[in-house]
Write a protein that holds these residues in place. Sequence first.
Motif, PDB file in Angstrom:
ATOM      1  N   PHE A 149       5.872   6.489   3.960  1.00 29.53           N
ATOM      2  CA  PHE A 149       6.982   6.170   3.067  1.00 29.53           C
ATOM      3  C   PHE A 149       7.371   7.373   2.208  1.00 29.53           C
ATOM      4  N   THR A 150       8.461   8.053   2.603  1.00 30.45           N
ATOM      5  CA  THR A 150       9.093   9.000   1.698  1.00 30.45           C
ATOM      6  C   THR A 150       9.741   8.202   0.569  1.00 30.45           C
ATOM      7  N   THR A 151      10.203   8.879  -0.461  1.00 32.94           N
ATOM      8  CA  THR A 151      10.890   8.171  -1.545  1.00 32.94           C
ATOM      9  C   THR A 151      12.077   7.383  -1.004  1.00 32.94           C
ATOM     10  N   ILE A 179       9.943   4.258  -7.636  1.00 33.44           N
ATOM     11  CA  ILE A 179       9.835   3.031  -6.836  1.00 33.44           C
ATOM     12  C   ILE A 179       9.750   1.810  -7.750  1.00 33.44           C
ATOM     13  N   ALA A 180       8.933   1.911  -8.800  1.00 36.03           N
ATOM     14  CA  ALA A 180       8.777   0.784  -9.733  1.00 36.03           C
ATOM     15  C   ALA A 180      10.102   0.449 -10.410  1.00 36.03           C
ATOM     16  N   ARG A 181      10.820   1.469 -10.840  1.00 38.87           N
ATOM     17  CA  ARG A 181      12.101   1.241 -11.516  1.00 38.87           C
ATOM     18  C   ARG A 181      13.078   0.534 -10.585  1.00 38.87           C
ATOM     19  N   GLU A 186       0.867  -1.171   0.000  1.00 42.54           N
ATOM     20  CA  GLU A 186       0.000   0.000   0.000  1.00 42.54           C
ATOM     21  C   GLU A 186       0.911   1.231   0.000  1.00 42.54           C
ATOM     22  N   THR A 187       1.323   1.689  -1.172  1.00 38.69           N
ATOM     23  CA  THR A 187       2.293   2.771  -1.271  1.00 38.69           C
ATOM     24  C   THR A 187       1.720   4.105  -0.818  1.00 38.69           C
ATOM     25  N   THR A 188       0.398   4.228  -0.809  1.00 36.02           N
ATOM     26  CA  THR A 188      -0.300   5.402  -0.291  1.00 36.02           C
ATOM     27  C   THR A 188      -1.702   4.987   0.105  1.00 36.02           C
ATOM     28  N   ARG A 189      -2.287   5.709   1.054  1.00 25.01           N
ATOM     29  CA  ARG A 189      -3.669   5.423   1.399  1.00 25.01           C
ATOM     30  C   ARG A 189      -4.619   6.381   0.681  1.00 25.01           C
ATOM     31  N   ARG A 190      -4.065   7.390   0.040  1.00 27.34           N
ATOM     32  CA  ARG A 190      -4.892   8.377  -0.649  1.00 27.34           C
ATOM     33  C   ARG A 190      -5.452   7.805  -1.942  1.00 27.34           C
ATOM     34  N   ILE A 236       2.032  -4.986   3.029  1.00 20.54           N
ATOM     35  CA  ILE A 236       2.728  -3.948   3.778  1.00 20.54           C
ATOM     36  C   ILE A 236       1.909  -2.680   3.592  1.00 20.54           C
ATOM     37  N   ASP A 237       1.394  -2.115   4.692  1.00 19.29           N
ATOM     38  CA  ASP A 237       0.507  -0.978   4.521  1.00 19.29           C
ATOM     39  C   ASP A 237       1.290   0.332   4.453  1.00 19.29           C
ATOM     40  N   ALA A 238       0.571   1.432   4.300  1.00 18.53           N
ATOM     41  CA  ALA A 238       1.200   2.730   4.044  1.00 18.53           C
ATOM     42  C   ALA A 238       2.006   3.254   5.226  1.00 18.53           C
ATOM     43  N   PHE A 239       1.842   2.619   6.393  1.00 16.38           N
ATOM     44  CA  PHE A 239       2.585   3.040   7.573  1.00 16.38           C
ATOM     45  C   PHE A 239       3.613   1.999   8.009  1.00 16.38           C
TER      46      PHE A 239
END
Length: 371
Positions: free
Chosen positions: A42-44, A78-80, A17-21, A272-275
């Motif tokens: 998660f910052t970059t 992140i994908a790269r 979960e890279t973001t919850r938004r 793995i969640d956003a936090f």
Amino acid sequence: MGLTKDSEFVPKWIAWETTRRCNLDCVHCRCSSDAAAPVGAFTTEKALALVDDIASFVQPVLVLSGGEPLTRPDIFDIARHATSKGFRTCMATNGLPVTPEVCAAMKETGVRMVSLSLDGPNAEVHDGFRRVRGAFDGVVRAAGLLREHGIQFLVNSSFARMNQAHIAETFRVAKGLGARAWYMFMIVPTGRGEDILADLIRQPDYDDILAWHYEQERREDEILMRPTCAPHYYRLVLQKAREDRSGFRRRDLTFSTGAGKGCVAGQTICLIDAFGDVRPCSYMEPVAGNVFEQPFRKIWEDSPLMRSMRDFDSYGGRCGRCEYRNVCGGCRARAYSVAGDVMAEEPFCDYVPLRMRRERAAAGRPGTGPG
């Protein structure tokens, strides 16, 4: 003693979960995402570090999810990085933010599979489920763009009583869009899904739908199919194949959880969640650990919660006594949502195990449920 990399229980598929938004407000959302939801922790820099941490242990299918992952401006960084570490990088999107530029970035960063969400065969049903007008058109447009750019995609469809009458038609639309695979999700009551608990599909409709899926999958040769969060389908397949003597063999889905078993929470998959909290699956509330506090491998191998997911003999109720527990396992997330216990019996399955039926017969009491 921790598990080794060669163990039976290795994470093959991780949802992150890279973001919850999110730009939608879906009635069943497991994490209650919307446009005001927090991005997460998660910052970059921290996101790339997590990829490195996981890569020191395994190179799984990594699904960049959300919320809506395309709301993160650094999602393709992140994908790269994940692709460079040998992960089979995938992305789960609702389709609305997909543009030609997004597709080009997907190809450049090595995104190998995209999942789109489609919960009805038309705008009325799908947009009602997603609670944003234009959501259906966004899925159709995204599918066309992905096809044009040569990016494989699958379709996830979630069902409750409010849209179960449209299952077959939704499948036909997904197939017509050119999807590589179609996943039929039976909603688990977590997040906003708790608000529609009374509207979830139950018996006898539940098994009737799984029987329809079996017949469809048996005949289908153009699109791959899987029911998700419906583990007793694996029991049904064995029973049906014996009854009709079809010798039916299910085809493998390259980017699936890779299991020949129903519930694989904490066995070959996790979230793995956003936090940074690690959970056995995307729909389970209990937390095994946090990646900001412990290495991912230690959480996976040593967490009591994760280890309990692999102890099939400790399942409670009918699941613990069922002859199919090693191929079904019952939905551990649904057990927790309904009974408050991850090891409780699957609440939406009414199968009575053979051993229990024999005991009842010996005691002169009639058995209940299907045999």
